[in-house]
Design an enzyme around this catalytic site. Structure first.
Site, PDB file in Angstrom:
ATOM      1  N   SER A  71      35.889 -11.002  16.218  1.00 49.49           N
ATOM      2  CA  SER A  71      37.048 -10.256  15.748  1.00 49.49           C
ATOM      3  C   SER A  71      37.391 -10.656  14.320  1.00 49.49           C
ATOM      4  O   SER A  71      37.593 -11.834  14.016  1.00 49.49           O
ATOM      5  CB  SER A  71      38.256 -10.525  16.664  1.00 49.49           C
ATOM      6  N   LYS A  93      42.223   1.807  14.867  1.00 53.35           N
ATOM      7  CA  LYS A  93      43.308   1.005  15.442  1.00 53.35           C
ATOM      8  C   LYS A  93      44.206   0.499  14.317  1.00 53.35           C
ATOM      9  O   LYS A  93      43.951  -0.543  13.729  1.00 53.35           O
ATOM     10  CB  LYS A  93      42.735  -0.159  16.243  1.00 53.35           C
ATOM     11  N   VAL A  97      37.597  -5.026   6.469  1.00 56.02           N
ATOM     12  CA  VAL A  97      39.015  -4.754   6.683  1.00 56.02           C
ATOM     13  C   VAL A  97      39.496  -5.431   7.960  1.00 56.02           C
ATOM     14  O   VAL A  97      38.881  -5.303   9.018  1.00 56.02           O
ATOM     15  CB  VAL A  97      39.268  -3.233   6.788  1.00 56.02           C
ATOM     16  N   ALA A 111      31.520  -3.426  18.403  1.00 59.06           N
ATOM     17  CA  ALA A 111      30.400  -2.532  18.112  1.00 59.06           C
ATOM     18  C   ALA A 111      29.055  -3.204  18.356  1.00 59.06           C
ATOM     19  O   ALA A 111      28.122  -2.592  18.895  1.00 59.06           O
ATOM     20  CB  ALA A 111      30.495  -2.041  16.669  1.00 59.06           C
ATOM     21  N   LYS A 121      47.343  -5.401  19.115  1.00 56.96           N
ATOM     22  CA  LYS A 121      46.598  -6.607  19.494  1.00 56.96           C
ATOM     23  C   LYS A 121      45.992  -7.312  18.287  1.00 56.96           C
ATOM     24  O   LYS A 121      45.728  -8.519  18.329  1.00 56.96           O
ATOM     25  CB  LYS A 121      45.524  -6.270  20.538  1.00 56.96           C
ATOM     26  N   ASP A 143      41.844  -5.239  25.598  1.00 57.03           N
ATOM     27  CA  ASP A 143      41.595  -5.363  24.163  1.00 57.03           C
ATOM     28  C   ASP A 143      42.215  -6.638  23.607  1.00 57.03           C
ATOM     29  O   ASP A 143      41.660  -7.291  22.714  1.00 57.03           O
ATOM     30  CB  ASP A 143      42.157  -4.135  23.441  1.00 57.03           C
ATOM     31  N   PHE A 169      31.773   0.432  14.156  1.00 55.45           N
ATOM     32  CA  PHE A 169      32.132   1.132  15.384  1.00 55.45           C
ATOM     33  C   PHE A 169      31.722   2.595  15.335  1.00 55.45           C
ATOM     34  O   PHE A 169      31.223   3.142  16.320  1.00 55.45           O
ATOM     35  CB  PHE A 169      33.631   1.012  15.667  1.00 55.45           C
TER      36      PHE A 169
END
Length: 358
Positions: free
Chosen positions: A274, A128, A299, A160, A211, A264, A34
């Site tokens: 994700s 986040k 991560v 991203a 989220k 999101d 990102f």
């Protein structure tokens, strides 16, 4: 349809921002996917863009090949983007500093940058997550570690890879400073990346952190072969939990109806891009949490966030059955099917709290 999207992203709001003559110097701290995508947008928009990485070899490869081969392989970077390991030289001459590192490293990086930031520098977090030591969001860590700067956050349904593919994307900048909102909209907006503003920094940031928990839930559901009815139920109940929790912490629950909340949530809970969704999917297929995290190789913020939110929800006495159920599966090693049955046969409750907002 494509033409309508083109026209939408070229409305006067973005045209005004992109046509402004000011040229900014921006440093993005963090060479992940990102951070790289954001730095590339800024460079493409004609601003001075620096991407700071800890690893000198990685920075050299990125600068020479014009590609972040570790995190965004196959996507060329704009010639204006400079990969560097010089943190002091970069942040001390920047108008805007963006911190885009995992939450576990966030405070450390903020401390490294703190002595070298100019007065009134705009500092934006894109991370986040939640710091377990005191339940601090990333912008709150910035308030603790930095002085004489203006703070904001950037959050939303933003993969991203799709950003660098120039897929049409919306995001939210949140800050109590109007000049931060306007400046970020000006510098970051493009014909395919549209920035909306929101003064509720806490709510926007909470949405981005929470989220990730529910993405693991829907990943598990997908692995079990659940249908559309189940996914619709999980998404709406997830949104209700998020809003309930955020309201107890003082955020505006209506923020969760926007891009940083529902937007999101839908993105992260329905896509195998994700990392958190993939962790849940792997666990749903019978792998341990440790095996699932190792398999994705990056991560997954939701794992740490789940522990933190579970503890905070108990302190605040907030009803969060999905959080409780996921925690039982991942950390208490309870049987997944038994947890599901417990959720489906638990005490009946109302659908929407109209007085509370969600």
């Amino acid at each position: 349809m494509l033409q309508l999207l083109v026209e939408f992203f070229s409305l006067t709001e973005n045209q005004a921002y992109n046509n402004m003559s000011s040229k900014y110097t921006v440093t993005v701290l963090g060479g992940g996917s990102f951070g790289t995508a954001v730095a590339n947008i800024i460079a493409t928009n004609g601003h001075v863009s620096r991407l700071w990485m800890r690893d000198a070899a990685r920075a050299e490869r990125c600068q020479a090949s014009r590609e972040n081969t570790e995190y965004l392989p196959g996507y060329p970077l704009h010639d204006n983007l400079v990969a560097t390991t010089d943190l002091i030289g970069s942040v001390s001459t920047s108008d805007i500093v963006v911190i885009s590192v995992p939450s576990q490293s966030f405070r450390e990086v903020a401390k490294l940058a703190a002595p070298h930031l100019r007065k009134d520098t705009i500092v934006i977090s894109t991370t986040k997550g939640i710091d377990a030591d005191g339940f601090f969001l990333m912008s709150q860590i910035l308030e603790q570690e930095l002085t004489d700067v203006r703070i904001g956050v950037l959050s939303g349904p933003n993969f991203a890879k799709e950003i660098v593919q120039n897929q049409y994307t919306g995001s939210v900048v949140a800050s109590e400073h109007d000049e931060v909102l306007k400046c970020v909209q000006q510098v970051f907006s493009s014909n395919t990346f549209r920035i909306y503003s929101n003064p509720d920094r806490y709510g926007v940031e909470l949405g981005g952190a929470l989220k990730n928990i529910y993405a693991m839930v829907t990943g598990m559901a997908a692995a079990l072969g659940c249908g559309h009815n189940t996914m619709a139920m999980l998404l709406t109940r997830s949104l209700a939990e998020m809003g309930r929790f955020a309201r107890e912490l003082g955020a505006d629950s209506m923020t969760f109806l926007g891009l940083a909340g529902m937007g999101d949530l839908v993105l992260t809970c329905t896509s195998d891009l994700s990392r958190n969704y993939r962790v849940g999917f792997a666990v749903g297929r019978g792998k341990s949490l440790e095996q699932a995290v190792q398999e994705i190789g990056q991560v997954a913020e939701g794992v740490n966030t789940l522990r933190i939110v579970k503890k905070k929800a108990e302190e605040l006495n907030v009803y969060m059955p999905l959080v409780d159920g996921l925690h039982a599966v991942l950390f208490d090693k309870q049987d997944l099917q038994q947890v599901i049955q417990g959720l489906m046969t638990g005490e009946m409750s109302s659908d929407v709290d109209l007085q509370g907002g969600l």
